[in-house]
Design an enzyme around this catalytic site. Structure first.
Site, PDB file in Angstrom:
ATOM      1  N   SER A 288       0.834  -1.194   0.000  1.00  0.00           N
ATOM      2  CA  SER A 288       0.000   0.000   0.000  1.00  0.00           C
ATOM      3  C   SER A 288       0.870   1.245   0.000  1.00  0.00           C
ATOM      4  O   SER A 288       1.994   1.234   0.510  1.00  0.00           O
ATOM      5  CB  SER A 288      -0.908   0.029   1.226  1.00  0.00           C
ATOM      6  OG  SER A 288      -0.149   0.302   2.403  1.00  0.00           O
ATOM      7  N   ASP A 289       0.345   2.328  -0.586  1.00  0.00           N
ATOM      8  CA  ASP A 289       0.958   3.617  -0.319  1.00  0.00           C
ATOM      9  C   ASP A 289       0.754   3.903   1.164  1.00  0.00           C
ATOM     10  O   ASP A 289      -0.141   3.346   1.807  1.00  0.00           O
ATOM     11  CB  ASP A 289       0.336   4.708  -1.191  1.00  0.00           C
ATOM     12  CG  ASP A 289       1.292   5.876  -1.416  1.00  0.00           C
ATOM     13  OD1 ASP A 289       2.232   6.043  -0.610  1.00  0.00           O
ATOM     14  OD2 ASP A 289       1.099   6.633  -2.385  1.00  0.00           O
ATOM     15  N   TRP A 290       1.577   4.769   1.712  1.00  0.00           N
ATOM     16  CA  TRP A 290       1.592   4.971   3.159  1.00  0.00           C
ATOM     17  C   TRP A 290       0.233   5.513   3.639  1.00  0.00           C
ATOM     18  O   TRP A 290      -0.224   6.553   3.193  1.00  0.00           O
ATOM     19  CB  TRP A 290       2.726   5.909   3.536  1.00  0.00           C
ATOM     20  CG  TRP A 290       4.001   5.181   3.868  1.00  0.00           C
ATOM     21  CD1 TRP A 290       4.754   5.348   4.980  1.00  0.00           C
ATOM     22  CD2 TRP A 290       4.669   4.154   3.104  1.00  0.00           C
ATOM     23  NE1 TRP A 290       5.841   4.489   4.966  1.00  0.00           N
ATOM     24  CE2 TRP A 290       5.821   3.753   3.828  1.00  0.00           C
ATOM     25  CE3 TRP A 290       4.413   3.529   1.880  1.00  0.00           C
ATOM     26  CZ2 TRP A 290       6.700   2.769   3.377  1.00  0.00           C
ATOM     27  CZ3 TRP A 290       5.277   2.550   1.428  1.00  0.00           C
ATOM     28  CH2 TRP A 290       6.403   2.179   2.167  1.00  0.00           C
ATOM     29  N   GLU A 291      -0.410   4.728   4.519  1.00  0.00           N
ATOM     30  CA  GLU A 291      -1.749   5.017   5.032  1.00  0.00           C
ATOM     31  C   GLU A 291      -2.801   4.972   3.923  1.00  0.00           C
ATOM     32  O   GLU A 291      -3.827   5.636   3.993  1.00  0.00           O
ATOM     33  CB  GLU A 291      -1.782   6.360   5.762  1.00  0.00           C
ATOM     34  CG  GLU A 291      -0.828   6.414   6.949  1.00  0.00           C
ATOM     35  CD  GLU A 291      -0.822   7.761   7.633  1.00  0.00           C
ATOM     36  OE1 GLU A 291      -1.497   8.691   7.158  1.00  0.00           O
ATOM     37  OE2 GLU A 291      -0.126   7.885   8.661  1.00  0.00           O
ATOM     38  N   GLY A 292      -2.530   4.140   2.924  1.00  0.00           N
ATOM     39  CA  GLY A 292      -3.460   4.001   1.817  1.00  0.00           C
ATOM     40  C   GLY A 292      -4.437   2.851   1.979  1.00  0.00           C
ATOM     41  O   GLY A 292      -5.215   2.580   1.061  1.00  0.00           O
TER      42      GLY A 292
END
Length: 777
Positions: A288-292
């Site tokens: 995932s993208d960070w906090e995605g």
């Protein structure tokens, strides 16, 4: 999938005038499959390394470890945390499994010291040089490896560059999927040859910064923007360059922040299970993208394998519970873990350097990974400069004795130096660029890098003038500087900044335009240099009689000044070409100028232009002429084109000329193997016919008129030279099945159509010198 009722109707393409006046979808995209709604694709495909013997061996090792893991240990591997690196996977100490270290950025390591600041990938794309693409990947990969970073968060083909003001366009590799694809292939190959896992990102449709994430500070707050894209456009534009990254062996793919057809990209089963893991046969892991990540069970079942930076919010103990109650199958969890471990073994990271990314809060050992990379940075920096105006051979400069330098972009703002070189941010943070607006070497946000030093244009030019025995005068900050009547050349430096988290407010700025005009009013030999993280319009002053030369200098990294002087003084003849279209005015971009603004709780961004972005859109408008077209760039010499030759290779293998690839052949990472078969070989002879006596390299470009598609699409490029005056070389273009195919949304396959394919070879998308035809029967 064949039950889809509608076929994406073609755009009328028979004849340029009719095409240009009538470009429209026969069916509006909103009426077409997968537009605004994302179909479910389950279960998530499991794989076992069938793409190659190397992948097979990696999977065999991963399965051996998997068989020894307890449930909680498996779950721990899928969840990330922030530690020594911007992200780390969980470890299994009893089996000697160390955390994987993830770090930004695609153009150099962010948040560390003794690392290099490379040119942006946008600047790299402006070189149109496949050899430099590869060298760039190798050098960056080596620095990641030497720092003990397992996973490099790059290269970038998303955003592709749909909107001209996109805040992160500068991170990517062109607004054309073919050019971006070659960049993705070569950079991935180079990075992974150095032993680091490359991460192809962001998958998919991350084309604006406004409302890219939920609950941002907008009125009202709400969900992230939904990029609504039809199935054919998804494949032929936005997914296209990711095929190349996977073909090169990319072992990691990062999903993006926004929603895609109203389903968040990191829990979108159509994108991850369908396009990526089934059609492209991806064998690595999705992070995932960070906090995605926004759901637990849904994201696991949709194909997400590793979550960053924290795995405990939705996964962790929650994922353990979901497996125990069968909401997530054990096989799905096993596949997550196996894919992640297989990537580790695929890159042979068992014997890997210790992590050398440190915090600045305590004393730490020096891990210097710069090597001699300043040389390749300087070379790429120079090769990515694009000369767009040069009246009466103003450039190269011939040792002028009085050089005047103007503009805030010429040097680094010097104070307050006590805050310089902090960790955790990119160049704009650590060198206070946002506050003091000095020379621009790279854009902002997580894609930015941290330079060990910056060679500013002023420093490099001053060193050259000293060597030539001349004098320098300068004024960096005034909008109306004094201009000496004795100055032989006036160099004006302006820039255009862009960053993650916001889209650009404009493609011009009044201060910079006034500065250029004020200098040009008083100096008959005004040379303008633009450091730009994207499109920068120039019409307010480009036709001024005293503006004698203009260079788009991009974002060239730490050796910026040296690279520029190499071009200004003729050590390197410019060969860069624009990888986007520069319009005359902002309105010429139409709906592709700006992000979609919506005050809805569920905001929507309709990609109803379909395949028509950048030069494809301009080619379809008879009444709009760009200032500088896609692929344009001048040299210190000129080139002629001759002897177009087209060789048909398809007759050697009858199976390769069928409409669809052979369904009996197993897929490999990067899709069906036959997509990569070369069907035609095209050559042309390029000659240096200039009269200036200068040598130079030329980027020859091949454009193809595919039936039922935009008028022209880039499908080949070859940089030849440098060629001495009178010297010739052969440009070679290999046309693969995929280069000639469209995506058939009914058959859900790449289709090679019967018919005539017009073919052009030239110096840009509008400077077409040779014309031919391919007939597919």
């Amino acid at each position: 999938m064949k039950s889809v009722p509608l076929y994406l109707a073609s755009i009328v393409a028979a004849g340029a005038p009719a095409f240009a006046q009538n470009y429209t979808w026969t069916n509006h995209p909103s009426e077409l499959p997968y537009y605004g709604q994302s179909p479910p694709v389950y279960p998530s495909p499991q794989t076992n390394g069938t793409s190659s013997s190397r992948w097979a061996a990696a999977y065999a090792k991963a399965r051996e470890i998997l068989a020894q893991l307890e449930l909680e240990e498996k779950v721990n591997i899928t969840g990330g945390y922030t530690g020594a690196c911007v992200g780390n996977t969980g470890a299994v100490p009893r089996l000697g499994i160390e955390p994987l270290c993830f770090a930004d950025a695609p153009d150099g390591i962010r948040g560390s010291d003794f690392v290099s600041a490379f040119p942006s990938q946008s600047h790299l794309a402006a070189t149109w040089d496949k050899d430099l693409f590869l060298a760039y990947g190798k050098a960056i990969g080596r620095e990641y490896y030497d720092k003990g970073i397992n996973v490099a968060l790059g290269p970038v083909a998303g955003p592709l560059g749909r909107i001209a003001k996109g805040g992160r366009n500068w991170e990517g590799l062109s607004s054309d999927p073919y050019l971006a694809g070659w960049g993705m292939y070569q950079v991935t190959t180079g990075m992974q040859s150095s032993g680091v896992i490359a991460t192809a990102k962001h998958f998919l449709f991350n084309e604006q910064e406004l409302r890219r994430r939920p609950n941002q500070t907008y009125d009202p707050i709400g969900e992230a923007i939904s990029a609504n894209v039809d199935d054919r456009t998804a494949h032929e534009l936005y997914a296209f360059p990711f095929y190349d990254a996977l073909k090169a062996g990319a072992a990691c793919v990062m999903c993006s922040y926004q929603r895609a057809n109203n389903s968040y990209a990191c829990q979108n089963s159509k994108l991850l299970n369908g396009i990526l893991k089934t059609e492209m046969h991806f064998e690595g892991f999705v992070v995932s993208d960070w906090e995605g990540q926004h759901t637990g069970i849904a994201s696991a079942n949709a194909g997400l394998d590793v979550v960053m930076p924290l795995g405990s919010t939705y996964w962790g103990a929650n994922l353990t519970q979901a497996v125990n109650n069968s909401s997530v199958a054990v096989d799905r969890l096993d596949d997550m873990v196996t894919r992640t471990l297989a990537a580790y073994y695929y890159l042979e990271q068992e014997d890997y350097p210790d992590v050398g990314v440190f915090s600045d809060t305590e004393e730490h050992p020096i891990v210097n990974v710069q090597r001699d990379h300043k040389k390749i940075i300087r070379e790429i920096g120079a090769a990515g400069h694009v000369l767009v105006k040069n009246v009466n051979n103003t450039l190269p400069l011939k040792a002028p004795q009085f050089v005047a330098i103007y503009g805030y972009d010429a040097d680094i703002k010097a104070e307050p130096w006590e805050n310089v070189a902090r960790y955790g941010g990119g160049y704009e943070v650590n060198h206070l660029w946002n506050t003091f607006n000095g020379t621009l070497i790279v854009g902002g946000g997580s894609g930015g890098n941290i330079p060990p030093y910056v060679i500013s244009p002023f420093k490099a030019i001053q060193d050259q003038v000293i060597e030539d025995g001349g004098i320098v005068r300068w004024n960096f900050w005034s909008e109306q500087p004094h201009v000496s009547a004795t100055a032989q050349v006036c160099l004006v430096f302006i820039n255009a900044y862009a960053s993650e988290s916001f889209d650009r407010p404009s493609l011009v700025d009044e201060f910079s335009d006034n500065l250029v005009k004020n200098v040009a009013k008083n100096c008959s030999n005004t040379v303008v240099v633009i450091h730009s993280a994207g499109v920068r319009l120039v019409d307010p002053w480009i036709d001024h009689e005293n503006v004698t030369a203009v260079i788009f200098a991009g974002t060239p990294g730490q050796e910026s000044g040296h690279s520029l002087v190499d071009v200004l003084y003729g050590a390197t003849s410019p060969s860069g070409k624009l990888h986007y279209t520069v319009a005359r005015q902002e309105s010429d971009y139409g709906n592709l100028l700006d992000h979609t603004i919506s005050d809805e709780w569920f905001p929507q961004s309709d990609f109803d232009e379909g395949l028509y972005i950048d030069y494809r859109a301009f080619d379809a408008k008879l009444n709009v002429t760009p200032r500088f077209e896609f692929g344009f760039g001048l040299s210190y010499t000129t080139f002629s084109y001759a002897n177009l030759h087209i060789e048909d290779l398809s007759s050697a293998d009858n199976t390769s000329v069928s409409a669809f690839p052979d369904a009996s052949i197993p897929l490999v990472q990067g899709g069906h193997p036959q997509l990569w078969d070369t069907l035609y070989n095209v050559t042309a002879v390029i000659s240096n016919n200039g009269t200036t006596g200068a040598s130079g390299a030329e980027v020859a470009q091949l454009y193809l008129g595919i039936p039922n598609a935009p008028l022209r699409q880039l499908r080949g490029f070859d940089k030849v030279g440098p060629l001495a005056p009178g010297e010739s070389a052969t440009a070679v273009f290999e046309l693969r099945r995929r280069d000639l195919s469209i995506w058939n949304v009914v058959e859900q396959q790449w289709e090679l159509q019967k018919g005539s394919y017009k073919l052009w070879v030239g110096a840009s998308s509008r400077d077409l010198r040779l014309e031919g035809e391919i007939v597919v029967s």
